[in-house]
Motif scaffolding. Structure first.
Motif, PDB file in Angstrom:
ATOM      1  N   LEU A  54      10.531  -0.582  29.637  1.00  0.00           N
ATOM      2  CA  LEU A  54       9.749  -1.485  28.796  1.00  0.00           C
ATOM      3  C   LEU A  54       8.556  -2.054  29.565  1.00  0.00           C
ATOM      4  O   LEU A  54       7.409  -2.038  29.087  1.00  0.00           O
ATOM      5  CB  LEU A  54      10.639  -2.626  28.304  1.00  0.00           C
ATOM      6  CG  LEU A  54       9.913  -3.630  27.403  1.00  0.00           C
ATOM      7  CD1 LEU A  54       9.697  -3.043  26.035  1.00  0.00           C
ATOM      8  CD2 LEU A  54      10.680  -4.932  27.318  1.00  0.00           C
TER       9      LEU A  54
ATOM     10  N   PHE B 157      14.874  -7.335  24.805  1.00  0.00           N
ATOM     11  CA  PHE B 157      15.110  -6.053  25.474  1.00  0.00           C
ATOM     12  C   PHE B 157      15.937  -6.255  26.741  1.00  0.00           C
ATOM     13  O   PHE B 157      16.804  -5.467  27.063  1.00  0.00           O
ATOM     14  CB  PHE B 157      13.788  -5.380  25.819  1.00  0.00           C
ATOM     15  CG  PHE B 157      13.190  -4.674  24.658  1.00  0.00           C
ATOM     16  CD1 PHE B 157      13.478  -3.338  24.432  1.00  0.00           C
ATOM     17  CD2 PHE B 157      12.348  -5.323  23.789  1.00  0.00           C
ATOM     18  CE1 PHE B 157      12.930  -2.682  23.356  1.00  0.00           C
ATOM     19  CE2 PHE B 157      11.799  -4.669  22.707  1.00  0.00           C
ATOM     20  CZ  PHE B 157      12.082  -3.345  22.491  1.00  0.00           C
TER      21      PHE B 157
ATOM     22  N   LEU C  63      10.362  -0.068  20.478  1.00  0.00           N
ATOM     23  CA  LEU C  63       9.274  -0.158  21.460  1.00  0.00           C
ATOM     24  C   LEU C  63       7.932  -0.322  20.755  1.00  0.00           C
ATOM     25  O   LEU C  63       7.088  -1.141  21.159  1.00  0.00           O
ATOM     26  CB  LEU C  63       9.269   1.115  22.315  1.00  0.00           C
ATOM     27  CG  LEU C  63       8.475   1.039  23.611  1.00  0.00           C
ATOM     28  CD1 LEU C  63       9.029  -0.054  24.511  1.00  0.00           C
ATOM     29  CD2 LEU C  63       8.525   2.386  24.317  1.00  0.00           C
TER      30      LEU C  63
ATOM     31  N   CYS D  94       4.706  -1.310  28.745  1.00  0.00           N
ATOM     32  CA  CYS D  94       3.861  -2.462  28.505  1.00  0.00           C
ATOM     33  C   CYS D  94       2.645  -2.444  29.424  1.00  0.00           C
ATOM     34  O   CYS D  94       1.506  -2.654  28.990  1.00  0.00           O
ATOM     35  CB  CYS D  94       4.700  -3.715  28.735  1.00  0.00           C
ATOM     36  SG  CYS D  94       3.904  -5.185  28.158  1.00  0.00           S
TER      37      CYS D  94
ATOM     38  N   ASN E  76      15.265   3.228  19.559  1.00  0.00           N
ATOM     39  CA  ASN E  76      14.573   2.633  20.703  1.00  0.00           C
ATOM     40  C   ASN E  76      13.057   2.809  20.643  1.00  0.00           C
ATOM     41  O   ASN E  76      12.303   1.902  20.952  1.00  0.00           O
ATOM     42  CB  ASN E  76      15.103   3.217  22.007  1.00  0.00           C
ATOM     43  CG  ASN E  76      16.425   2.555  22.390  1.00  0.00           C
ATOM     44  OD1 ASN E  76      16.705   1.437  21.932  1.00  0.00           O
ATOM     45  ND2 ASN E  76      17.218   3.238  23.187  1.00  0.00           N
TER      46      ASN E  76
END
Lengths: 82, 903
Positions: free
Chosen positions: B6, B146, B327, B10, B323
């Protein structure tokens, strides 16, 4: 916002454009009224789905009318400034 | 899915955003704007209205209150659809006056008052801080979802750490791309493009989650409708007050939120983009809210009780092990939060630096803007510090408030705060009577009531407003209770706050405006704002004064940068017709300079800076006189031009006349030549004929021979006389004669003429009468020439007088300074038609034989009289032919002196 006082008659095209401007001014007011209407519906079961459909319908209508008006007014704005 | 992935995704997303911003900025700096200025980008940039609050919070809102969440979107829809009424004017004013922020707009409208700028800035900062905190909170909440792989149980410590990192990252991005160029009025192409990308991402994310929920989780639209009917919100029970006030509030916030004003007005590249946004932005809002209720009802159905409905967008896909979708949803929420924070930080930092830091700095530096130091640097530092400060404030608010309140509540509090600017703004652009005092009163009253009724109570607990005040009102005055002013505690707290703050704000604004009198600058700006479409030309009224242009240049260089400032000054100097870099400090130039500076430091500061150098700012009588002078000069110049063109026309007319005369003369010359050849040919023919007779015929008698040779002789004499006359005329006409001036008696000359004028064959048939006003008139003239005229006239009498007893009367009289000599006979005279051509060459009237001349006599007379400074004219109405000769007593100097030879 005010119309020039020295012009009495306009040619057909400018007349149309001016009426389009009027329509553009009235549109938000019509929108306000349309938004208010369901608030006076009778309270009760199952009204939410009806209101959902109504609101999205009105929303779409406003978008379509605004699109038509903006096409007609987009050029006017640059030409006359009013 | 691991938390590290993640973080990686990001970061990658952030890098992409940086790249997008960088590329856009580079394209813009190379002048390749292209699609960077398209209406689509403009519309997408407006989508920062949809923050994390709407991305996550709308679902929570719908879960709690059903369809009421729509009000948050319907308000802006109505405002944008009515663009022709309001937004168009706002954008035109913003572009015309180079408005940098909403504080600048209000300050500029009310006479460039910095007090108002400061108040609006404070209001905006206070109103926006909770909102920024909200964004930070939502990002860190989504992170924690998350991190824990669980929809509930979020660690507070994690939230704060994540929020700090997010705040720092956003500050970096904003400083990098939000303060690249100093001119806040210039578009931040990089930022706007990045925001547009984020707008697309969040739309796709929300629609994707919605589609998944409707067709993946539920069984299509029909099933969703069923679920809505089963849900706790199925009953239609709208709270009328909340619907109306929230719709109003969201519309007002759409106009007044500093970040919205930034993208709507300041970043607007073309007014026509509004036309596209008028339908495209409502469409965007519609798509953003289309799946909100479905997600909410599905979430209620499948998530455990106690799950945070604000996070359904994330937790539903996660709970179903989608997932990738989760996301995407996370990136959507992240985009919503970051784009809002970035623009809000830019807008607020511009306001803080222009209205608070710069005026303080100017005051601290005392002597003013023309002293040493780089103002550019100061402004940039101020702006960057402000960005960091704004984000730090947001973070601090998050820490203090503990992030307890639900997202929607914070959002509404923020909306209500900035909506307090609405009366001053709307009044400012539609009502010329609005004054600075009124605006100030309204803002302060509205701000105070907002803080008292909703902002302070929002902190909860006893931290800011003690419980007893909340319950019983201050000092036990019940009707002053924060959530029940004047006994209206039956109202919903938000409705209560919105109603009382906006109502009392408007009242204070109106009463204050009506009772006070605006300063000249306010009235000037007010008239220009309200009538922006009538005269789209700024006129802030700088006096022509003793401003040192060099000082202005020094100052401008430090704000605009040396290159740009010099270019500006040089352009103006050239326009004024001057070489070099220092134009005259004319009002027009000062206004233009101020506008340029406004783009960098705001109207009030720019005005103050120029004022410090230039001095007075009001319009004086002297100024008006200067304007009048200029007008007079222009009028004079135009009349000169008119005279010039008249002169040209006159010259052209003269040329045309000259040309006509030349043509006429050429015709006359041709006629004269053919006349001459005819005159010469006639005697020559007879001479030739008779000389041939003499040569051919030998047996000719003496009398015959004498007769023929007599004819030849006569013709030769005639020919000679003709040639003499021609020569005479030519000499006279060319002005080549020499006059021999002397004092002579007219009587003497007449005597001689009478003797000479009498033809040889004539007997004494002419009776001459002489009448003279005075005896022995003497004139100074050329005796021979004048006598020639007399002879000619007298011989004409002999030739043409057809009376049986011809008589000639000679009359000498004085006419003013001239002497007139009249020759009057008792014949039939000359017909009127012939009088006109009498003096022309070869004009022989009547019998040609009797004349015996070439018809040049009178023409010669006229020429001679002309040379002598006199005239000869036919005198009609005397009973016969009558000629009048006039001549000055002294002929000296009447004609071209070089021709005269004094004896």
């Amino acid at each position: 916002m005010k119309e020039p006082s020295n012009t009495v008659f306009l040619e057909r095209k400018s007349y149309r454009k001016r009426r389009m401007m009027d329509a553009a001014r009235v549109l938000p007011l019509v929108g306000v009224v349309l938004v208010l209407i369901p608030l006076f519906w009778s309270r009760g079961d199952g009204g939410t789905s009806a209101a959902l459909i109504y609101y999205f319908g009105v929303w779409l209508l406003l978008i379509v009318v605004a699109a038509v008006l903006s096409r007609r007014l987009g050029d006017v704005d640059a030409e006359t400034g009013d | 899915m691991s938390f590290n992935i993640l973080i990686a995704v990001c970061l990658a997303y952030v890098v992409v955003l940086f790249l997008v911003a960088f590329v856009a900025e580079k394209r813009a700096s190379e002048g390749r704007l292209g699609w960077l200025r398209s209406p689509l980008i403009y519309t997408l940039s407006l989508s920062i209205y949809c923050t994390a609050w709407t991305f996550y919070g709308a679902v929570g809102y719908a879960t709690r209150s059903g369809l009421e969440f729509l009000t948050i979107y319907l308000g802006p829809t109505l405002v944008v659809v009515g663009w022709w009424l309001l937004l168009r004017k706002l954008v035109r004013i913003g572009r015309q006056f180079r408005i940098t922020s909403i504080a600048d707009l209000v300050s500029s409208r009310y006479g460039k008052s910095n007090t108002l700028g400061v108040v609006v800035t404070l209001l905006a900062v206070v109103g926006s801080t909770p909102y920024i905190a909200l964004q930070l909170q939502s990002v860190s909440l989504s992170f924690s979802v998350f991190a824990n792989e669980a929809p509930v149980g979020v660690h507070l410590a994690d939230i704060n750490t994540t929020a700090l990192w997010v705040a720092a990252g956003l500050a970096l991005f904003t400083v990098l791309f939000g303060t690249r160029n100093l001119d806040a009025n210039e578009r931040h192409h990089g930022v706007v493009t990045a925001i547009a990308v984020e707008a697309v991402v969040k739309l796709i994310a929300l629609v994707a989650v919605g589609v998944f929920v409707v067709w993946g989780v539920a069984g299509g639209p029909a099933d969703i409708m069923d679920r809505i009917q089963q849900s706790p919100n199925a009953a239609w029970d709208p709270n009328l007050g909340r619907w109306i006030s929230l719709t109003f509030l969201s519309g007002a916030a759409f106009l007044c939120l500093p970040r919205m004003f930034q993208v709507l007005v300041v970043e607007n590249a073309d007014e026509r983009h509004l036309a596209t946004a008028s339908w495209a932005f409502p469409l965007y809002l519609l798509l953003m809210s289309l799946f909100v209720l479905p997600i909410a009802v599905v979430g209620i159905g499948m998530m455990p009780t106690g799950a945070n409905p604000d996070l359904f967008v994330l937790t539903i896909p996660l709970a179903l092990d989608q997932n990738a979708l989760a996301l995407l949803a996370f990136l959507g929420g992240f985009s919503s939060a970051t784009s809002m924070v970035i623009v809000a930080a830019i807008a607020l930092s511009t306001m803080v630096s222009n209205h608070i830091v710069m005026p303080l700095w100017l005051q601290a530096n005392g002597t003013g803007a023309s002293m040493s130091g780089d103002v550019r640097k100061v402004v940039l530092i101020a702006r960057r510090t402000s960005i960091a400060g704004v984000l730090a404030l947001g973070y601090a608010y998050l820490r203090i408030s503990g992030g307890g309140a639900s997202l929607a509540a914070i959002g509404l509090i923020s909306f209500a705060g900035v909506a307090q600017i609405l009366p001053a703004m709307m009044g400012g652009i539609f009502w010329r009577g609005a004054t600075r005092t009124g605006a100030l009163l309204g803002l302060v009253v509205g701000f105070a009531i907002w803080a008292y009724t909703i902002f302070l109570p929002s902190f909860g607990g006893a931290s800011l407003l003690p419980d007893h005040i909340m319950a019983q009102g201050p000092f036990g005055i019940g009707w002053l209770r924060p959530q029940g002013l004047f006994g209206t505690y039956g109202l919903d707290p938000v409705v209560h706050a919105v109603f009382w703050s906006i109502f009392l704000n408007s009242c204070a604004f109106f009463v204050g405006s009506v009772l006070t009198f605006p300063a000249p600058m306010e009235r000037l700006q007010g008239a220009q704002f309200v009538n922006i479409f009538d005269h789209s030309k700024g006129a802030q009224g700088w006096t022509r004064s003793m401003a040192e242009t060099e000082d202005l240049l020094v100052m401008a260089q430090r704000i605009l940068g040396p290159k740009q400032a010099q270019a500006l000054f040089r352009t103006v100097a050239q326009e004024q017709g001057k070489a070099g870099y220092l134009p005259d400090p004319e009002p027009v130039f000062l206004e233009r300079l101020e506008r340029e500076l406004t783009g960098s430091v705001g109207a009030a500061t720019a005005h103050a800076m120029v004022e410090q150098i230039v001095g007075g700012a009001s319009v004086s009588v002297k100024d008006l006189m200067a304007v009048a002078d200029e007008t007079a000069q222009i009028m004079e110049y135009s009349s000169q031009l008119e005279a010039k063109s008249e002169e040209v026309a006159r010259a052209a007319r003269q040329l045309r006349e000259a040309n006509d005369k030349l043509t006429e003369l050429s015709v006359q010359k041709d006629g004269f030549l053919s006349q001459i050849s005819h005159e010469l040919r006639t005697p020559m023919t007879s001479i030739r004929a008779f000389s041939e007779i003499l040569r051919e015929n030998d047996g000719m008698t003496d009398p015959e021979r004498r007769r023929y040779s007599g004819i030849i002789h006569d013709e030769t004499v005639r020919l000679t006389r003709l040639l003499d006359d021609l020569l005479d005329l030519s000499v006279l006409e060319n002005g080549q004669i020499d006059l021999t001036l002397a004092h002579v008696s007219i009587d003497g000359m007449l005597d001689r003429a009478l003797l000479s004028g009498k033809p040889h064959e004539a007997s004494d048939t002419l009776r001459v009468t002489r009448v003279s006003s005075r005896p022995n008139v003497v004139v100074r003239t050329d005796a021979d020439r004048l006598t020639q005229v007399f002879i000619n006239l007298i011989s004409n009498v002999y030739k043409y007088c057809d009376a049986t007893r011809p008589e000639l009367t000679l009359r000498i009289s004085d006419i003013g300074d001239d002497i007139a000599i009249d020759f009057v006979d008792n014949g039939t005279g000359i017909r009127g038609r012939d009088q006109a051509v009498l003096f022309e060459k070869f004009s022989r009237l009547g019998d040609e034989k009797a004349a015996g001349g070439a018809g040049l006599g009178l023409a010669i007379c006229r020429e001679i009289m002309g040379r002598l400074g006199g005239t000869i004219a036919y005198l009609p109405g005397q009973g016969g032919a009558a000629f009048r000769v006039t001549l000055p007593v002294d002929a000296t100097g009447t004609q071209n002196p070089p021709d005269l030879k004094h004896s």
